[in-house]
Structures are given as C-alpha cells and as structure tokens.
Design an enzyme around this catalytic site. Structure first.
Site, PDB file in Angstrom:
ATOM      1  N   GLU A 175       0.814  -1.210   0.000  1.00 44.77           N
ATOM      2  CA  GLU A 175       0.000   0.000   0.000  1.00 44.77           C
ATOM      3  C   GLU A 175       0.855   1.270   0.000  1.00 44.77           C
ATOM      4  O   GLU A 175       0.384   2.346   0.366  1.00 44.77           O
ATOM      5  CB  GLU A 175      -0.970   0.024   1.195  1.00 44.77           C
ATOM      6  CG  GLU A 175      -1.702  -1.269   1.450  1.00 44.77           C
ATOM      7  CD  GLU A 175      -2.588  -1.727   0.287  1.00 44.77           C
ATOM      8  OE1 GLU A 175      -2.706  -0.987  -0.703  1.00 44.77           O
ATOM      9  OE2 GLU A 175      -3.156  -2.822   0.382  1.00 44.77           O
ATOM     10  N   ASP A 179      -1.321  -0.466  -9.871  1.00 45.17           N
ATOM     11  CA  ASP A 179      -1.680  -1.871  -9.715  1.00 45.17           C
ATOM     12  C   ASP A 179      -1.702  -2.502 -11.105  1.00 45.17           C
ATOM     13  O   ASP A 179      -2.339  -1.968 -12.028  1.00 45.17           O
ATOM     14  CB  ASP A 179      -3.057  -2.023  -9.077  1.00 45.17           C
ATOM     15  CG  ASP A 179      -3.040  -1.771  -7.579  1.00 45.17           C
ATOM     16  OD1 ASP A 179      -1.985  -1.968  -6.956  1.00 45.17           O
ATOM     17  OD2 ASP A 179      -4.086  -1.363  -7.035  1.00 45.17           O
TER      18      ASP A 179
END
Length: 575
Positions: A186, A380
């Site tokens: 993250e 991502d």
C-alpha cells in the site's frame, strides 16, 4: 528524462479457499484479464525488438499461487467455464433483439482460446515466462512483503522483518535472482520513532523506520507517493481525481487551467536517498508522478473512461461476458452500446501518442525548471486488462512510440538509479497511497478489532518461536503457525472491510487464519506435539506456501531486537 513504469501485482492467498466469487476464480480472473494479456504484449514487443523496460512486481504470496500446480488446474476449469458461457450466450441471443451481440461472443471465444494456448505453451506456470523476460534483459522484477502485510501497523519488529526477509528469499527462489526493489504494501511508510496507533496497542517508545527494515532485508529502493515526499497533495490510488488537479486533453492542453495544488517542497521528478540511522547503505525512494499517472488510472479524468472502451460494470449473467462499451460519461447501464474491439484498439494508439507527448512536455518543463530526471508512474498491474480492458494494448503502443522522442528514455527503476544516483537525502512523512493519504483505509472504526486481535497473536508467536525452533518435533508446527499468521496479516482483509464490499468474506478469512494460528500455538504451549503435527498436516493441505520458512523465522529473531513493545504496554497498564 527517464520514464519508469512500475506495475504492482498482488492478490491474497485464495487457492484452496473455494472458487466463486472470491476463491480461486478471483485469481483466475486476474490471470485471464491481466497477467496473460500483459505477458503477450511484453513478448510481442520483445519479438519486434522494441525496448519495453517495465518494472513489475509480484508479491510472494501471488507468485506462490501462480507457480502452484493447483492454480494450473483451476485456470483450466475456469477457461472451460468462460468458453461455455460464450456458447450459452449465442443460444440465448438467437432470434432476439440481442442477436447483434452474437459476433462479440465469437470475439471472446477467439480471445479465450488464444489465451489458453499461451497458458499451455508455458506449461501452466505464469512465473516462468516473466522470469525469462527478466533473464533476457527485457524487464525488471521487484519483490515485496511476503503476504502484503501493512508494515507500519504490525505490532512486532520481528513481524516486519519476517514479511520482508521471507519476501525477498521467496522472490529469489521463484524468480532466480535477488530483487533490487521492494514494493511497500500500500506504499505505506512510517519513520523511526514512538509507536502506539491505538490506546490498546502494545506501545513502544522507539521503533525503526520502514526504510531501516527495507535496508536490513537487502532491498535497494522502493516507491513512495508524492505527498509522503512533500512533492504534492495526497492522490489515492483507490479514489478519483480530486478537485483542482490539472487534466489534459488529447492535444496536451489543460482542461481546467488549474495547476496541481498542494505545497510542493521537493520535485516528484527525481529519486531521493533515505539513509538508515543504523549506518546501513542508503535506500532510494522513487516518487509517484502526480500528473501523468492520472491520465492512466482515472476513469473520469483519464483514458479508461473513453466511450470506445469496454464497459467494466455491465456484465451478462450467467457467464460474466462483457459486451458493451463505456459509450459516454454518465450513460446509464441500460443505454450502453455494443463494444467494437477494432475501434477500441485504434483508440489506444491515440491515447498512447498523447501520453508520450505528455511525458515529453513534462521532461522539457521539469528538467529545466527543477532539474527533474525521471517520471515515475506506479500502478496496480490489474488496472491493465481487468479494470481497463485495453490497458495492455495501450502499454504496448506507448513503448512503440518512444522511438519518436529523444527527450524521454524508458527505463527500469534500477537502470535509472544506476545511471543517475540520487544526490539528495529526504525524510518521508508517514502515510500510504490509500484514501486520504494516511492509514485510515486500514485502521478505522470498522477494522480496529482486527489489529487488536493481531497484536496479541504476534506476541504469542514470537514468544513461542525460540523454544519451538529448538525442538525437532515442534519446528513444522511453528512453521505452519507462521503461515497462518502471515496470511492473517495481509492488508487485503482490512481494505475489503473498509470498502464495505464482501466484508463478511474478509472477516471470515481473517478470523479463520487467526483461529488456526492460535490453535497451533496452544498445542505448542501444552507440549501436545502429536495433535499439533496432525493439525499442521491438515492445514498444510489448504495453506501450502513458503516451503522454506523456518530459516527466515530464525533470521527475523536473530536481527537486532529493540525494547520489547509489550513491556512498555505493561508498564503503562500498571500506571
């Protein structure tokens, strides 16, 4: 100026935990939508002699699954399911007002058969072909934490060390070489200092910073978000574009005329050095560019929202076929028009041309104004193909267009750091690339209980580990307890709970692995090695990953140990 595209591939451990909707189907969908199309694009570029030095990471927990024989069997079954859906759709559409959609089912059938042929050509092992691309010098593969645990909130330093040490070792086992770069889960960071995120947390007066753990594990760089480097405002990877951020049309003109807002103290267009306070080698931080990145991931302000592209949200059930295009901003799902694959592919070429022009504009501006030498765009991986179906085609077109400009050089992260060593030392702020730029997506009123369960479990595991490692019959039990603890630590569970979507699944999975770790540790505490061995064998059939975990548990214990966090907690409790 260099352009570094960094792709972060991750899914939690889902093998042997059911199929639909969040078991192995989740993994298979990512493989068909993203990993196989991306592999095809990278191989096509390499075959054509086009340089595409992508920096891509696969979390160890994902790589373990992609290399598992069980995954190959699951994906074959998933291909069967999707191809059957194509046949059923044809039969359903014939003689109806939807008959015009039949050619699209043929498009999907051909695509699925081509992807299945690619999968079979690599013997059902998706790790091997990416490894081969790196070995031939086409891409760089980076590592990460073992199960993507949210490192700043883990209660024990040993837990952070195990996530990173094991993650690096698993990467080397699977990809054949030690990774230079680390994807922080993250993009979450905390500096050295006091630690106590909740009143009931096992507080400590001084814990190492994230970069110290990264350096200790042997990584040389990681990626960070712009606001952590004071290089721009928070810009969540999971949220839409905030007000005031500059948008660009296909001619490179600002749509709003509004500049990028936020107090910018450091340029996002250069890498920085972060020196460990323990005297270890400096770790470099590459900063996410806040302008070009928006063009790629924002549905409302960027390319994916173009009306020509495949609509993500409208799906035919049963079967899951997507047959419609975005059509336009705000168009109701019932009004979506049929998808045109040829038109969409043509549009990716337009957007690739615009993107390279935008990079050139940044290069000409930033290199002169602030000495910038790199544009870093991390995403991502699943954005390309899954969320934005045409994403792999777009990337292929982008790299083919770099030959038209001398102002921008595509490079891997290691290439850039090798040629342009960071000269400025920077102190990062705490935060993440999540909503609000802080830890709140993972620590909030809905998830606090998960941490209050994890922290005592961490203490129990690390307190039991030294004695268990010294007893032959206890070592395998401890190893499985570590696997269960690591899976429970995955940041995915808190994220899913916070989004409110399928929260019950995340809660069940989190509690399942905590329960099983506690059962194993209780058997170790009682000296019931026979029952512990039986349970270990049962759980190993389900959660079979990280085969060489024991030496890394020992390594995490052997590292310099700060004052025990629970001592500070007990002292405060006595007061």
């Amino acid at each position: 100026m260099d352009f570094v595209l960094a792709l972060h591939s991750h899914l939690p451990y889902v093998l042997h935990h059911g199929r639909w909707p969040h078991g192995s189907d989740w993994l298979c969908e990512a493989a068909i939508d993203t990993y196989l199309p991306l592999l095809a694009s990278l191989r096509g570029l390499a075959a054509d002699g086009v340089s595409a030095p992508v920096t891509i990471g696969f979390t160890p927990v994902l790589a373990n699954q992609l290399a598992a024989p069980a995954f190959a069997a699951e994906l074959e079954a998933y291909f069967d399911q999707r191809l059957t859906a194509c046949d059923e759709a044809v039969a359903s559409f014939e003689g109806t007002q939807d008959e015009h959609l039949i050619p699209l089912t043929g498009y999907w059938r051909d695509r699925l058969q081509g992807l299945r042929a690619l999968f079979r050509s690599v013997n059902g092992d998706l790790v091997a072909p990416f490894r081969a691309l790196e070995e031939s010098g086409h891409i760089e593969i980076i590592g990460g934490a073992a199960t993507h645990g949210f490192l700043p909130l883990l209660g024990r330093d040993e837990s952070v060390r195990l996530q990173l040490i094991l993650g690096r070792a698993e990467h080397e086992r699977l990809f054949g070489r030690a990774p230079a770069g680390c994807w922080l889960p993250e993009c979450a960071y905390r500096a050295r200092g006091p630690w106590g995120p909740l009143p009931r947390a096992p507080a400590a007066t001084d814990r190492p910073g994230t970069e110290e753990f990264v350096a200790e594990a042997g990584f040389r760089y990681f990626f960070t978000d712009a606001h952590l480097a004071a290089a721009g405002m928070p810009l969540s990877a999971y949220d839409e574009i905030p007000m005031g951020v500059e948008r660009f049309d296909l001619h490179g003109r600002a749509r709003t005329g509004a500049p990028f807002v936020g107090a910018i103290e450091h340029s996002p267009y250069q890498a920085y050095r972060l020196r460990s306070r323990r005297g270890r080698a400096a770790v470099a931080a590459l900063v996410r560019d806040p302008v070009a990145s928006l063009q790629v991931w924002s549905r409302h302000a960027g390319y994916p929202g173009d009306g020509t592209y495949l609509e993500f949200h409208k799906i035919r059930w049963p079967g899951g076929l997507k047959l419609w295009r975005v059509t336009g901003d705000g168009v109701d799902l019932g009004e979506k028009q049929p998808y045109d694959p040829a038109a969409a592919r043509s549009r990716t070429a337009d957007h690739a041309t615009h993107f390279v022009q935008l990079l050139r504009r940044i290069a000409l501006t930033e290199s002169v104004a602030r000495g910038g030498d790199v544009v870093v765009s991390p995403f991502d991986t699943e954005l390309f193909g899954h969320w934005w179906f045409e994403g792999p085609d777009f990337l292929s077109e982008v790299y083919r267009r770099f030959t038209t400009t001398s102002e921008v050089r595509p490079a891997t992260a290691s290439m850039h750091l090798r040629d342009r060593t960071p000269a400025t030392t920077l102190e990062l702020a705490a935060g993440s690339w999540g909503a609000n730029g802080d830890y709140s997506m993972w620590l909030n009123e809905e998830t606090a209980w998960t941490w209050e369960r994890l922290w005592p479990l961490e203490n129990a595991f690390w307190d039991a580990a030294p004695a268990a490692l010294a007893v032959a019959g206890a070592r395998l039990i401890l190893a499985q307890a570590a696997r269960e603890l690591l899976v429970a630590q995955a940041s995915d569970w808190q994220f899913i709970i916070s989004t409110g979507e399928v929260a019950d699944y995340a809660i069940r999975r989190f509690n399942l692995h905590c329960d099983d770790a506690e059962r194993l540790l209780a058997m170790l505490a009682r000296g019931d090695l026979e029952s512990g061995a039986a349970l270990t064998e049962e759980l190993r059939q389900r959660d079979d990953l990280f085969p060489d975990i024991l030496p890394h548990i020992e390594a995490a214990l052997a590292s310099p140990r700060p004052r025990r966090a629970r001592r500070a907690h007990r002292a405060r409790a006595k007061r």
